[in-house]
Design a protein around this motif. Structure first.
Motif: not given
Length: 375
Positions: A62-66, A234-247, A258-263, A297-300
């Motif tokens: 899931v491609e995103t920015s921040g 459109k991508d909200i339901l795909k994102v969960k805590k603990g997923q890997k992030i590459q940015f 690398n990072a990880e979804v925390y909240l 960023a990209k959330i896996m």
């Protein structure tokens, strides 16, 4: 007439053979144009390699920015509780400060007035307390009237409340009530650092007036930074805590981190139709990230296993991606054909190949393509 027909038939036959020879010649010329011949010596000398496509695990992204940010407790906006003129300050943007360090000294005649009022109430308090206790005793013995008792009680309670209020205000101004009680009155109010960190904003100079609503300066502690990402509905339901992030930080570096979804946020921004995703960084102590840096960023969110080739096996030319497919091998001569493909995701040095005409049994030039034909 018969002879004429025979002659015409011969001419047509000759013309047909001529066209066939021309087509074969054109096909051979086209093959020469599209085919790339490499010898075994060239493969060995230039370290070129040949191999098939492989099925490898690729994450769905899931491609995103921040941006890089800090927790609220690591950011402090320093303001004054009362207005005043800046008498002392020696700080600049970028200076490091420790918690409790003197930042600014304000001066105002109102500080003197407040201390005078405090001192007056403080000096009256003992008398009013004694008067209240005396009337309380007399009232209990039915000597004093209830009116006198209640008046004495009111005077004492009012003075005590005023004493406590003025004392709190002095403490908020960092003026010692104990010093005031000893008669040490000052027109200056120091402001100290609430946290350790670096100065990121400095909005005043010596002699400038500061109102209670004015931000004097900002302190940011960079010891812990995190990602603050925006994910669309459109991508909200795909994102969960603990997923890997590459940015990446496109304006500062080509490196990937690398990072990880925390909240994951629990409410949608009505205007942007998005939520906030908070990510914790891996090895943040090894990178010099600064709050406010923009990130891509990209959330896996999932994984797939498609056919892939090394990144360097795919080359782009005039907006089209190509691979070099082995179409013939005769002795030590290898003939490759330039085949257009569509690229999918790229991960771990490999690129997903999307093409219906290729199979996992086909062989490709997997290393040295750019050196061989350029971009």
């Amino acid at each position: 007439m018969k002879n004429i027909l025979q002659i015409a038939a011969v001419l047509l036959l000759l013309m047909g053979c001529g066209n066939k020879n021309n087509e074969e010649s054109s096909s051979e010329e086209q093959q020469e144009k599209t085919g790339i011949v490499v010898t075994q010596d060239q493969l060995d000398t230039n370290d070129l390699t040949i191999g098939p496509m492989e099925k490898r695990t690729f994450p769905k992204m899931v491609e995103t920015s921040g941006m890089i940010d800090v927790p609220p407790e690591n950011r402090a906006s320093v303001m004054a509780f009362m207005g005043g003129f800046v008498k002392k300050t020696s700080l600049l943007v970028g200076d490091q400060v420790k918690k409790g360090q003197l930042l600014v000294v304000l001066e105002n005649q109102q500080f003197l007035k407040m201390q005078q009022e405090y001192l007056e109430v403080f000096n009256q308090l003992d008398y009013l307390k004694a008067e209240f206790e005396r009337n309380q005793t007399l009232f209990a013995e039915k000597i004093a009237s209830q009116k006198n008792f209640l008046q004495a009680k009111s005077d004492y309670e009012t003075a005590k409340a005023r004493y406590q209020g003025l004392r709190e205000q002095l403490q908020m101004l960092n003026i010692s009530p104990s010093n005031v009680e000893q008669g040490k009155i000052t027109s200056e109010a120091p402001i100290y650092a609430p946290i350790s960190g670096s100065i990121t904003k400095m909005n005043v100079a010596k002699g400038s007036y500061v109102s209670p609503a004015t931000e004097i300066l900002e302190i940011v502690d960079n010891d812990h930074v995190h990602l603050e990402l925006t994910v669309f509905e459109k991508d909200i339901l795909k994102v969960k805590k603990g997923q890997k992030i590459q940015f990446r930080i496109p304006e500062a570096s080509e490196d990937a981190f690398n990072a990880e979804v925390y909240l994951v946020g629990t409410s949608i921004d009505g205007a942007k139709r998005s939520i906030k995703v908070h990510g914790h960084l891996e090895h943040e102590e090894d990178a010099n990230f600064l709050p406010g840096m923009f990130v891509d960023a990209k959330i896996m969110t999932d994984t797939i296993k498609p056919l892939s080739l090394p990144e360097e096996a795919v080359i782009e030319s005039e907006g089209t991606s190509y691979v070099l497919k082995l179409v013939n091998k005769e002795g030590s001569r290898y003939t490759f054909e330039r085949v257009p493909v569509k690229q999918g995701n790229t991960y771990g040095g490999y690129t997903e190949i999307i093409s219906t005409g290729l199979t996992d049994t086909d062989q490709f030039l997997t290393k040295g393509v750019f050196d061989l034909i350029g971009g």
